[in-house]
Design an enzyme around this catalytic site. Structure first.
Site, PDB file in Angstrom:
ATOM      1  N   ASP A  99       0.791  -0.990  -0.133  1.00 29.11           N
ATOM      2  CA  ASP A  99      -0.003   0.014   0.008  1.00 29.11           C
ATOM      3  C   ASP A  99       0.936   1.336  -0.028  1.00 29.11           C
ATOM      4  O   ASP A  99       2.082   1.074   0.114  1.00 29.11           O
ATOM      5  CB  ASP A  99      -1.021   0.006   1.029  1.00 29.11           C
ATOM      6  CG  ASP A  99      -0.234   0.138   2.448  1.00 29.11           C
ATOM      7  OD1 ASP A  99       1.041   0.404   2.416  1.00 29.11           O
ATOM      8  OD2 ASP A  99      -0.965   0.213   3.374  1.00 29.11           O
ATOM      9  N   ASP A 280      -7.940  -7.108   0.032  1.00 26.81           N
ATOM     10  CA  ASP A 280      -7.232  -7.484   1.017  1.00 26.81           C
ATOM     11  C   ASP A 280      -7.974  -6.920   2.256  1.00 26.81           C
ATOM     12  O   ASP A 280      -8.899  -6.124   2.208  1.00 26.81           O
ATOM     13  CB  ASP A 280      -5.896  -6.591   0.999  1.00 26.81           C
ATOM     14  CG  ASP A 280      -5.982  -5.264   1.652  1.00 26.81           C
ATOM     15  OD1 ASP A 280      -6.586  -4.265   0.740  1.00 26.81           O
ATOM     16  OD2 ASP A 280      -5.680  -4.749   2.529  1.00 26.81           O
ATOM     17  N   CYS A 323      -8.360 -27.357  11.649  1.00 29.42           N
ATOM     18  CA  CYS A 323      -9.603 -28.111  11.933  1.00 29.42           C
ATOM     19  C   CYS A 323      -9.473 -29.583  11.909  1.00 29.42           C
ATOM     20  O   CYS A 323     -10.088 -30.388  12.472  1.00 29.42           O
ATOM     21  CB  CYS A 323     -10.706 -27.794  10.810  1.00 29.42           C
ATOM     22  SG  CYS A 323     -11.460 -26.075  11.165  1.00 29.42           S
TER      23      CYS A 323
END
Lengths: 402, 402
Positions: A99, A280, A323
């Site tokens: 950025d 993003d 998971c």
């Protein structure tokens, strides 16, 4: 960086959803091909917080975001450049977008003074005086060596008055020209053996006419990509969704469109339907560190007592290592005991969840069923979130159920 | 837990170093075979701090330590037992040894009252009154489901007077019988489909005669393994090394010998030479979190300014992911920026370093060159540590170089 390739940046659209504006594409960068629509995890200060880069890569991420402001302050772009650039410094051989620091200047500092020349403000670390200009932003980003460099823009608040909004559009346009000047030759910067490109940023707040004015100006520069800035700054969700549609339609069809700092799964689905290609957001990583887990049924606060004895995973359909290896009861325990492994495991899951969402989106576009996919995923997400909010309200004294 | 095997615990010695008392062996447990000499990473509260279990396994670790006291307090052994035991709860399919809480009682609590019945003290978390007895320790450890359960012993301080030391030996002996009573049938406990065994602990402070008295008593019980307790509690290094030799020689040759809570690489080398087979220590994980990196040349404080521009890895010969992927400059930056990835990467390296050390030790025994290996590794470690201490002293006002 053995995988770096010296080839021109390009964006190809390989498929289009027949019923929406959604499209499937590929960003070709020196650090690999990136299928779009893409979600880019945020690596603020040279690290995607609480995960290794191997773990980031294993989620399917091929591009991450780096933060110009943070890396300029610490460790400094000169050092990073000296040590071979940001890819090498952090040990990430995928692509990087940086950025411009425009948004951080807007959001982090209380003491900002904006002039035509640039922005004077104070470091959030030590209060040191800083002066950011379009030229300075380019210097830093070129030093970091991102594949995609963002223009230095002027972001205005959601409640800015029309004059401020118009002023932000004009200044962003003038600053974009200064960025480009600093970025020459040929609007593409070739250095250290690979090509970097500059993306322009559209401003205009929540005014469609200002959005149009901004777009019409910046597209004349024929940049390799364009971002929609100035959203997700506090406006209501319906306004975000509406303005995303307005803004996306104003940007050239053949160029990648990047909606900066957005967002929740429902926001991303809306934007993909409107033809946005890149996203993003700090949400999956930031939420993870407080124990907020993202699932197809909305957020799950794994620290809650209700999970204390739950032997099942966060999501039995999720392929992520968290998971597959660990129960809700265990992850809750880690947060209770303030073990670093708690944020680590939930960050990993949340990043997987976002990449699974993007894979689902891309498959749906390829199958010509994006509208249906978006509707179903949104319905399930909205229902789960409503349930959660109802539960929170019920638990609170003075909440809805009283 | 697909890898669990219902088979008797055993220890086999496969090779002996000709010049020292070092031996190569295998611990056969229901959760896998473990080559010895072995270093067991410490997973205090159900997590080896700052690394995933996949990362622990990738270092070559096949057994880790769990902490009875911490897990009893939070989340509670009843919950862990209900959810299938500690292996399943934390998602680790290797072997587990649990300590007895004897040492935590000794080291954590200011308010301890020891009687023949057991130990009254207060939780370090919330000040709640707790009462630990040999029977309680067995109940907790059997609930957790460790492969190797440690006896509840009475540890005395390094500066304890002879009467206290003798008293600790006698009480540890009596308590060991109560542990065994609670652990029956057959000195081996069979539950939930696999066998767990009880190890006895020797006490006796730094008095060889008391060590002998302790050993002679506990070996009469013919337990599957024996630990050397009450060392690394503040005594000087030469005393630790001397007492390790004395204590190890008093334990049966055919049983695994476990030196609890030790230690630095030089301590481990001394102990292996004296015939010790098993080790655990928080050192590699705890040091990592403050940026202390372990290398063949001693500790390296990666946060120091001297590493700010160092593009090289911590150790160019180290095969760990941290050293293969990241520079000292980057890791220093992570600590400066307080990124979780700093402790994560250094923990990973430090655990690899310990397992590399143990692999080196085992290879040296197999080659009949343990004495030579130990001498070389110690010399390099000692020299590096001396250098580091000299540097620290030089930097300090009033230090040696002034």
């Amino acid at each position: 960086m053995s995988r770096v390739q010296d080839r021109p940046f390009s964006f190809t659209i390989t498929d289009r959803d027949p019923q929406t504006k959604g499209r499937l594409g590929t960003l070709h960068t020196a650090h690999g091909d990136i299928p779009t629509p893409v979600f880019m995890p945020v690596g603020t200060a040279g690290s995607v917080k609480a995960v290794t880069f191997d773990q980031v890569a294993s989620t399917g991420s091929r591009i991450i975001l780096g933060n110009t402001y943070h890396l300029h302050l610490r460790p400094g772009h000169e050092l990073i450049e000296k040590l071979g650039g940001l890819h090498r410094f952090q040990g990430w051989d995928g692509a990087i977008l940086t950025d411009s620091a425009g948004f951080q200047v807007f959001s982090l500092s209380d003491l900002v003074k904006i002039s035509e020349e640039g922005v004077k403000f104070r470091s959030h670390l030590d209060g040191a005086r800083l002066f950011f200009t379009p030229e300075k932003s380019m210097e830093i980003q070129l030093g970091l060596g991102a594949d995609i460099v963002m223009a230095f823009d002027q972001c205005v608040a959601a409640d800015a008055d029309p004059r401020e909004v118009a002023h932000g559009v004009d200044r962003t346009s003038r600053w974009l020209r200064r960025c480009l000047e600093a970025f020459v030759p040929c609007r593409r910067h070739h250095k250290a053996g690979y090509e970097r490109v500059l993306f322009g940023i559209m401003q205009g707040g929540t005014d469609p006419a200002e959005r149009r004015r901004s777009a019409e100006d910046i597209v004349t520069l024929d940049l390799p990509g364009y971002a929609i800035g100035g959203l997700s700054v506090g406006e209501p969700k319906p306004v975000l969704h509406e303005m995303t549609g307005v803004a996306a339609a104003l940007l050239p069809d053949e160029k990648p469109r990047y909606l900066m700092g957005v967002g929740y799964p429902d926001d991303i689905l809306e934007a993909v339907v409107a033809g946005v290609d890149m996203f993003d957001c700090v949400l999956p990583t930031r939420m993870a560190r407080t124990g907020s887990v993202l699932t197809w049924d909305g957020r799950l606060v794994v620290k809650n007592q209700e999970h204390a004895q739950d032997d099942g995973p966060i999501d039995s359909s999720c392929p992520c290592p968290t998971c597959r290896g660990h129960s809700r009861a265990y992850i809750r325990h880690l947060f209770q005991a303030r073990e670093l492994l708690g944020p680590m495991l939930v960050t990993q899951h949340n990043l997987w969840f976002y990449q699974e969402l993007m894979r689902g989106i891309r498959q749906a576009i390829a199958a010509g069923q994006l509208a249906d996919y978006a509707r179903k995923v949104r319905a399930r997400w909205d229902e789960g979130e409503q349930q959660r909010l109802d539960d929170v309200a019920r638990r609170k004294p003075g909440g809805r159920s009283r």
